[in-house]
Design an enzyme around this catalytic site. Structure first.
Site, PDB file in Angstrom:
ATOM      1  CE1 TYR A 100      -3.257   2.412   5.443  1.00 47.67           C
ATOM      2  CE2 TYR A 100      -5.243   3.955   5.615  1.00 47.67           C
ATOM      3  CZ  TYR A 100      -4.332   2.994   6.167  1.00 47.67           C
ATOM      4  OH  TYR A 100      -4.730   2.737   7.621  1.00 47.67           O
ATOM      5  CG  LEU A 140      -2.003  -1.133   1.426  1.00 51.48           C
ATOM      6  CD1 LEU A 140      -2.645  -1.091   2.722  1.00 51.48           C
ATOM      7  CD2 LEU A 140      -3.013  -1.151   0.286  1.00 51.48           C
ATOM      8  CB  CYS A 141       2.202   3.803  -1.802  1.00 50.46           C
ATOM      9  SG  CYS A 141       1.529   3.728  -3.413  1.00 50.46           S
ATOM     10  CB  ALA A 142      -0.234   8.297  -1.337  1.00 54.28           C
TER      11      ALA A 142
END
Length: 555
Positions: free
Chosen positions: A490, A458-460
Site C-alpha cells: 500500500y 494491496l497489503c502492507a
C-alpha cells in the site's frame, strides 16, 4: 478472557486511526522504497566480510571496491529517505487538496534534499562531511520530510504564487509556481541551521542524535524490546497490521543499530545493539508476527481437528517464509482468546533470549540485513555473521515457541474437535462457504471479458497480496481469461491506479479502504476489500478468486 477481548476490540478504532496517520505511513513508505538499496548494500558487505569469518581476507584493492558500493548506497540513506518520505507525505496531502491545485512532489523531493544538507551536513576543508548523509542523518531526515511538504501546502493551498500570463506554457508556469515555497523552505532551513549552530555549537543533525540517544538505549533494554514486539503482536491480534504502526517509530533505531553493529565488528569489537530489522524478521517474528511457525507446524502435523490440520498444511509454506496471514485468519488467531497469551508472549520471550545470548554469552548481534522472507533460522545464522552461538539459538527459539504454544494449541484443537463431532460449523467450513458464495455461478466462457483486465492487490508489504494476485492469475490461466493480477505494498499504487480495472485491499489494511476507495472513484477504477476468512479462502481457490475479481469488475 472474554472481557479482555471486548476491551481490545473497543480500542481498535483508536489504533486504526493511528495506523492511518500520514506521517507514520510516510516513514513506512519511504523505508519500503529504500529496501532495495539496503539489501543491495548488504549484499556487498556480506561478500566483503563473511570470508573473514573463515580466516580469509580479501586483498585491499578488492575490499576497497566492495566497501565503496556500500558507502555510496547505505552511506547516503539519509538523503534517499528524506526524498522518499517527503514524496509519500506530499502524496497523502494531495489527496485532500483541490485537483487543480496539487503540490509538485518532485519539487518537494529536491528541496527536502537541499534542506537536509543545510540542516545536518557540515562543510569541511575541500568539501562537505558525509557523516550525516547516511544512517546518522535519519532523524534529521524525518524532521525535514515532515515540514517541507507542509511549507508547500501553506502556499499552494492559498494560491500564493508567481502568476504568469496564460500564454506561458504550463511546465514553465509550474516552475515559477514552485519558486515561492521552494525559496521559503530553503531560506528557513538555511537561517535555522546557522542560528542553531551559533547557539549550540553543533549542527542540528548531531544535536538531535545526542538528544535521542537515551531513547535508543532504553528501547534496546529488556522492557523496551518487550513493549515494541508485544505491541506489534497486540495490534495484529486486533486484525491491524502491527509492524506498519510500530516500525515507523523505531525505523531510525533499527537502521542506526545495524550500521553501528557492522562498524563495531569491522573494528574487532562485540556488536551489542539488539533492535534491528533482522531481530524483528528472524527472532521476534519467526514465521511472522506472533512467532507462529511452530504453531502452524503443530496444526499441520499433529492437530486432530480437521480445520486446524487443513489450515496448517495450507499455511506451512507461506509461514516458513514469514507470510502468516493464512494462519492468522484461517485458524484463526486474530481475536481468538485461546491463543492470545502465546501470540503476545512468544515474540517477547524470543527477543529476551536473544538479548541474553548477546549481552551475557557474548554472541554478536545482527550485522547484516537479509530479505525478510528468508526463513528465520537461516536469517538468524547468516545475519549474525555465522556466530557459533547462533547455531544453538535458532533451534532453542523454535523449542521455546513450541513450549509456549503447545498447551493453548491443545485446548483450541480439542474445542474444534468437539465442535466437529457435534456437527457445529467450524471456521474452515465458514471460509469455504464464504468463498462459494462469491462469483456463483462460475462465469461461463462466453461471459469472460474479451479485452485484457488488470487487477491490483494491496497489503502492507506486498507479500499477503501476492497470494491472492497469484490465485487470480492462475485461475485466469486455467480458464484462458485475459486477466492479469499483480501485488504491491500500500502506497506504491498511487501513481498507477489508472493502469488497473480493479484494486483489492487485503483485510489487515481494511482501515485504509476509505482512502483507497476515494482515490479509485476519482480515477474511475473499481475497488474492494474482503474479510479475513474470505481472503484466505480465495487464495486457496484460483477459480473462485477469478470469479471474485470478475464479479467486482462487472458490478
Amino acid at each position: 478472557m472474554e472481557k479482555l477481548i471486548k476491551m481490545v476490540e473497543t480500542l481498535k478504532p483508536m489504533f486504526e486511526k493511528v495506523s492511518n496517520n500520514i506521517y507514520l505511513r510516510a516513514i513506512r513508505d519511504g523505508f519500503v522504497s529504500c529496501i532495495p538499496v539496503i539489501l543491495f548494500s548488504s549484499l556487498f558487505i556480506l561478500v566483503a566480510c563473511v570470508p573473514e569469518i573463515f580466516d580469509y581476507k580479501w586483498p585491499e584493492s578488492i575490499s576497497t571496491v566492495l566497501w565503496q558500493a556500500y558507502n555510496y548506497s547505505m552511506g547516503i540513506l539519509g538523503i534517499l529517505m528524506v526524498a522518499t518520505i517527503a514524496k509519500s507525505l506530499t502524496d497523502s496531502i494531495n489527496t485532500k487538496m483541490p485537483k487543480l491545485r496539487q503540490i509538485n512532489d518532485v519539487s518537494v523531493m529536491i528541496v527536502s534534499i537541499i534542506c537536509l544538507l543545510l540542516l545536518a551536513v557540515a562543510p569541511v576543508e575541500g568539501g562537505i562531511s558525509t557523516e550525516f548523509m547516511g544512517t546518522k542523518g535519519l532523524l534529521s531526515a524525518f524532521v525535514v520530510a515532515f515540514t517541507v511538504p507542509n511549507i508547500y501546502k501553506f502556499f499552494v493551498k492559498r494560491n500564493i504564487t508567481i502568476k504568469l500570463p496564460d500564454e506561458v506554457p504550463h511546465y514553465i508556469a509550474q516552475t515559477f509556481a514552485d519558486l515561492i515555497p521552494l525559496s521559503v523552505a530553503v531560506l528557513v532551513y538555511w537561517v535555522f541551521g546557522i542560528v542553531f549552530k551559533e547557539a549550540t555549537g553543533m549542527m542540528f543533525g548531531a544535536w538531535v542524535l545526542e538528544v535521542f540517544k537515551p531513547l535508543f538505549v532504553a528501547a534496546d533494554g529488556y522492557i523496551g524490546v518487550a513493549i515494541i514486539y508485544g505491541a506489534m503482536a497486540m495490534f495484529w491480534f486486533m486484525g491491524i497490521h502491527g509492524p506498519s504502526i510500530v516500525e515507523p517509530a523505531v525505523t531510525a533505531i533499527y537502521i542506526a543499530n545495524i550500521e553501528a553493529n557492522l562498524q563495531i565488528v569491522s573494528n574487532g569489537g562485540h556488536a551489542v545493539n539488539i533492535l534491528t530489522h533482522p531481530t524483528s524478521y528472524f527472532v521476534a517474528t519467526i514465521g511472522g508476527t506472533g512467532a507462529t511457525l511452530m504453531f502452524c507446524a503443530m496444526c499441520a502435523f499433529i492437530a486432530k481437528s480437521k480445520q486446524l490440520r487443513a489450515v496448517g498444511r495450507a499455511s506451512i509454506i507461506p509461514v516458513t517464509f514469514a507470510v502468516n496471514e493464512p494462519i492468522l485468519f484461517g485458524a484463526p488467531i486474530v481475536l481468538n482468546p485461546v491463543l492470545f497469551f502465546p501470540f503476545i508472549l512468544a515474540p517477547i520471550f524470543n527477543v529476551w533470549i536473544f538479548k541474553f545470548f548477546v549481552d551475557t554469552l557474548g554472541m554478536n548481534s545482527f550485522t547484516y540485513i537479509l530479505p525478510w522472507t528468508t526463513p528465520a533460522p537461516i536469517g538468524l545464522i547468516i545475519g549474525t555473521g555465522f556466530a557459533k552461538l547462533a547455531f544453538v539459538l535458532a533451534p532453542l527459539l523454535l523449542l521455546v515457541d513450541a513450549v509456549l504454544y503447545y498447551p493453548f494449541f491443545r485446548v483450541y484443537d480439542a474445542q474444534l474437535v468437539e465442535k466437529e463431532k457435534a456437527g457445529i460449523e467450524t471456521e474452515e467450513e465458514t471460509v469455504t462457504e464464504a468463498v462459494e458464495k462469491v462469483g456463483t455461478p462460475t462465469v461461463a466462457a462466453s461471459e469472460l471479458p474479451k479485452e485484457e483486465k488488470r487487477v491490483l492487490v494491496l497489503c502492507a508489504s506486498g507479500a499477503t497480496s501476492s497470494m491472492l494476485a497469484k490465485a487470480i492469475t492462475k485461475g485466469a490461466q486455467e480458464r484462458h481469461a485475459p486477466v492479469e493480477s499483480i501485488a504491491m505494498a500500500y502506497g506504491q499504487h498511487k501513481d498507477i491506479i489508472t493502469d488497473f480495472d480493479l484494486v483489492v485491499l487485503a483485510p489487515q489494511m481494511a482501515s485504509m479502504y476509505d482512502e483507497l476507495k476515494a482515490d479509485c472513484e476519482a480515477k474511475g477504477v473499481k475497488s474492494a476489500t474482503t474479510s479475513g476468512r474470505e481472503y484466505v479462502g480465495l487464495t486457496r481457490d484460483p477459480e473462485k478468486a477469478l470469479d471474485f475479481a470478475l464479479a467486482l469488475m462487472a458490478h
